[in-house]
Design a protein around this motif. Structure first.
Motif, PDB file in Angstrom:
ATOM      1  N   HIS A  23      -0.591  -1.442  12.497  1.00 34.35           N
ATOM      2  CA  HIS A  23       0.086  -2.295  11.520  1.00 34.35           C
ATOM      3  C   HIS A  23      -0.827  -3.481  11.225  1.00 34.35           C
ATOM      4  O   HIS A  23      -1.146  -4.257  12.125  1.00 34.35           O
ATOM      5  CB  HIS A  23       1.425  -2.791  12.058  1.00 34.35           C
ATOM      6  N   ARG A  54      -8.960   4.349   9.402  1.00 31.01           N
ATOM      7  CA  ARG A  54      -8.436   5.661   8.982  1.00 31.01           C
ATOM      8  C   ARG A  54      -9.444   6.764   9.242  1.00 31.01           C
ATOM      9  O   ARG A  54      -9.059   7.886   9.594  1.00 31.01           O
ATOM     10  CB  ARG A  54      -8.037   5.604   7.504  1.00 31.01           C
ATOM     11  N   ASP A  59      -3.390   6.100  11.892  1.00 32.52           N
ATOM     12  CA  ASP A  59      -2.407   5.991  10.815  1.00 32.52           C
ATOM     13  C   ASP A  59      -2.185   4.505  10.547  1.00 32.52           C
ATOM     14  O   ASP A  59      -1.501   3.824  11.314  1.00 32.52           O
ATOM     15  CB  ASP A  59      -1.101   6.668  11.251  1.00 32.52           C
ATOM     16  N   THR A  61      -0.807   1.318   8.511  1.00 28.12           N
ATOM     17  CA  THR A  61       0.114   0.733   7.541  1.00 28.12           C
ATOM     18  C   THR A  61      -0.461  -0.620   7.145  1.00 28.12           C
ATOM     19  O   THR A  61      -0.516  -1.550   7.959  1.00 28.12           O
ATOM     20  CB  THR A  61       1.524   0.548   8.136  1.00 28.12           C
ATOM     21  N   ARG A 106      -5.341   0.275  -2.902  1.00 23.45           N
ATOM     22  CA  ARG A 106      -4.070  -0.432  -2.949  1.00 23.45           C
ATOM     23  C   ARG A 106      -3.473  -0.487  -1.541  1.00 23.45           C
ATOM     24  O   ARG A 106      -3.577   0.471  -0.766  1.00 23.45           O
ATOM     25  CB  ARG A 106      -3.089   0.269  -3.894  1.00 23.45           C
ATOM     26  N   ASP A 108      -0.511  -0.368   1.251  1.00 21.14           N
ATOM     27  CA  ASP A 108       0.673   0.496   1.349  1.00 21.14           C
ATOM     28  C   ASP A 108       1.930  -0.246   0.929  1.00 21.14           C
ATOM     29  O   ASP A 108       2.853   0.335   0.360  1.00 21.14           O
ATOM     30  CB  ASP A 108       0.829   0.998   2.793  1.00 21.14           C
ATOM     31  N   HIS A 109       1.963  -1.537   1.238  1.00 20.79           N
ATOM     32  CA  HIS A 109       3.096  -2.381   0.859  1.00 20.79           C
ATOM     33  C   HIS A 109       2.553  -3.688   0.300  1.00 20.79           C
ATOM     34  O   HIS A 109       1.636  -4.282   0.874  1.00 20.79           O
ATOM     35  CB  HIS A 109       4.003  -2.668   2.066  1.00 20.79           C
TER      36      HIS A 109
END
Length: 483
Positions: A23, A54, A59, A61, A106, A108-109
């Protein structure tokens, strides 16, 4: 992977808090103006970090916020007679356009501050209930800095040091000069929201605490060095005081961009937006330049430095073009590579990734890439050796490695011939060379050569050279580039 942690002031082995998952939250822009080169550096540095993590199979975020309500946004809206929401939307859109051109992935959030007002108020309420914050009669809410003993742990500043320079401005209702605003009471003509303390709007620091909260604890929190204090220091205090948890394990900060060895400043007239720079250089050249120094080091922007980056990028693409041509033309013979060359090539295989594993050292990684480019060019210059199947295998492996570098760095992934032509034309425009005039002279020269009028051909070459144009005669015809 080793990553420098601002919190501990040393490199540490990065291990995700959740097995296989990362995260990561990075402070984004305050949307009141076009992005400058400092924004570009931060975005590209953390883009590289995401890509590298990555590539290791993690993984990730990735969260990058937008501050869409702030004093600067409100001031610009008032100055231009526009709605503050329109200002924010305009510059969020411009951010995306600029980052897309720079090949920045971009996030992810992409939360916006105004979407998380309720969460900000909840944090304020929690802190007030714990006695770590207080509301004033005018509707401001302040955080009690002395209620959080570790305050200063990120920036290394002591309360005594901070106290020496702290003052309460006229009209403020702080208990202590060190206290900072969580919520600001409404002022005439400003956007506001209902709250338990009356109408108001959030302070800057509380916005990131609310937007990062769904992803706590963070593996990595990032931003520019200018955010260490007070923004990130305050963010840690209010978040950790309210949730009794760790905000982030690693704090990662990129270094400053200077302009011709001076701090970038509108008052100095050296303020460079991304769009200013891309008027003269290709986006990939700017991206390459900004990755040319290890991310924590300051980097000095100048036309000379950009020209050097352009030449270096040209060398890589020229090598890629020549490798492709060699693979298309060659008739392969049974000729093995010399053992020492084959050994050197294999030893170079992991070096780029190893450099990135050492605190994302992109400068060192580029050094290893250019070592491989030089080795490939040596091979291509050896007419006997390059015709062998051993050379074929190495050249094919070089193209595979280049694909990996493209995914990692967001560079070297375009079709070489088209990119080199685009770079040539961009340089010609930057130097105010009339491209139509060049093409006309080149056409005249082609006709002269076809007619075996070599005196005319030489005269035209000289005329082109006076424009800064170099002409090269090849089996495929005449080619030109900028000197």
């Amino acid at each position: 992977m080793l990553l420098y942690n601002t919190l501990t002031r040393k490199k540490e082995t990065f291990t995700p808090l959740r097995p296989g998952k990362v995260h990561m939250y990075v402070c984004g822009i305050t949307a009141y103006d076009l992005c400058h080169i400092g924004h570009a550096r931060s975005a590209i540095v953390f883009d590289l970090l995401v890509r590298h993590l990555r590539a290791q199979g993690l993984d990730v975020t990735f969260v990058r916020n937008f501050t869409d309500v702030d004093d600067k946004i409100i001031n610009r809206a008032n100055k231009e007679g526009r709605d503050w929401k329109e200002i924010a939307e305009t510059y969020i859109r411009a951010f995306h356009e600029d980052m897309d051109r720079l090949n920045v992935l971009r996030a992810d959030h992409e939360p916006r501050a105004t979407e998380h007002i309720a969460e900000m108020q909840d944090i304020c309420t929690t802190l007030i209930n714990q006695g770590k914050a207080y509301a004033t009669p005018s509707g401001d809410v302040y955080f009690r800095v002395r209620s959080y003993p570790p305050y200063g742990k990120l920036s290394g500043r002591s309360l005594d040091e901070l106290q020496a320079g702290a003052r309460v401005a006229p009209g403020e209702e702080k208990e202590d000069p060190l206290d900072f605003a969580l919520w600001k009471g409404a002022k005439p003509g400003e956007p506001s929201w209902d709250s338990p303390w009356g109408k108001g709007r959030p302070g800057w620091h509380i916005e990131c605490s609310a937007m990062s909260k769904p992803y706590l604890p963070l593996d990595i929190h990032g931003g520019g060095q200018d955010l260490i204090f007070p923004h990130h220091e305050n963010e840690i205090a209010q978040t950790e005081a309210s949730c009794h948890c760790q905000l982030a394990r690693f704090w990662v900060h990129n270094g400053f961009v200077q302009i011709n060895a001076e701090k970038m400043s509108k008052s100095l007239g050296n303020f460079k937006t991304i769009r200013d720079i891309l008027d003269g250089y290709l986006p990939e050249t700017l991206r390459f330049f900004l990755l040319g120094k290890q991310y924590r080091s300051p980097i000095d922007f100048s036309a000379e430095a950009m020209d050097e980056a352009e030449r270096a990028l040209h060398r890589v693409y020229e090598c890629l073009r020549e490798v492709r041509l060699a693979l298309e033309r060659a008739k392969w013979k049974k000729i093995a590579l010399p053992a020492d060359l084959a050994k050197e090539w294999e030893e170079l295989a992991p070096t780029v990734t190893e450099a990135l594993d050492d605190d994302l050292n992109s400068a060192q990684a580029f050094g290893h890439i250019f070592t491989q480019v030089r080795l490939v060019n040596r091979l291509l210059e050896d007419k006997a050796l390059r015709a062998g199947d051993g050379a074929k295998a190495l050249l094919e492996d070089f193209l595979r490695r280049a694909q990996d570098w493209s995914r990692l760095f967001g560079l070297f992934g375009q079709e070489p011939e088209a990119f080199l032509l685009a770079m040539r034309d961009q340089k010609a425009r930057r130097n105010k060379v009339d491209l139509a005039r060049v093409e006309d002279l080149m056409a005249q020269r082609a006709t002269a050569r076809q007619n075996k009028d070599f005196a005319r051909s030489d005269a035209l070459r000289d005329e082109l050279a006076a424009l800064g144009v170099m002409v090269r005669d090849t089996p495929q015809g005449q080619l030109w580039d900028m000197d």
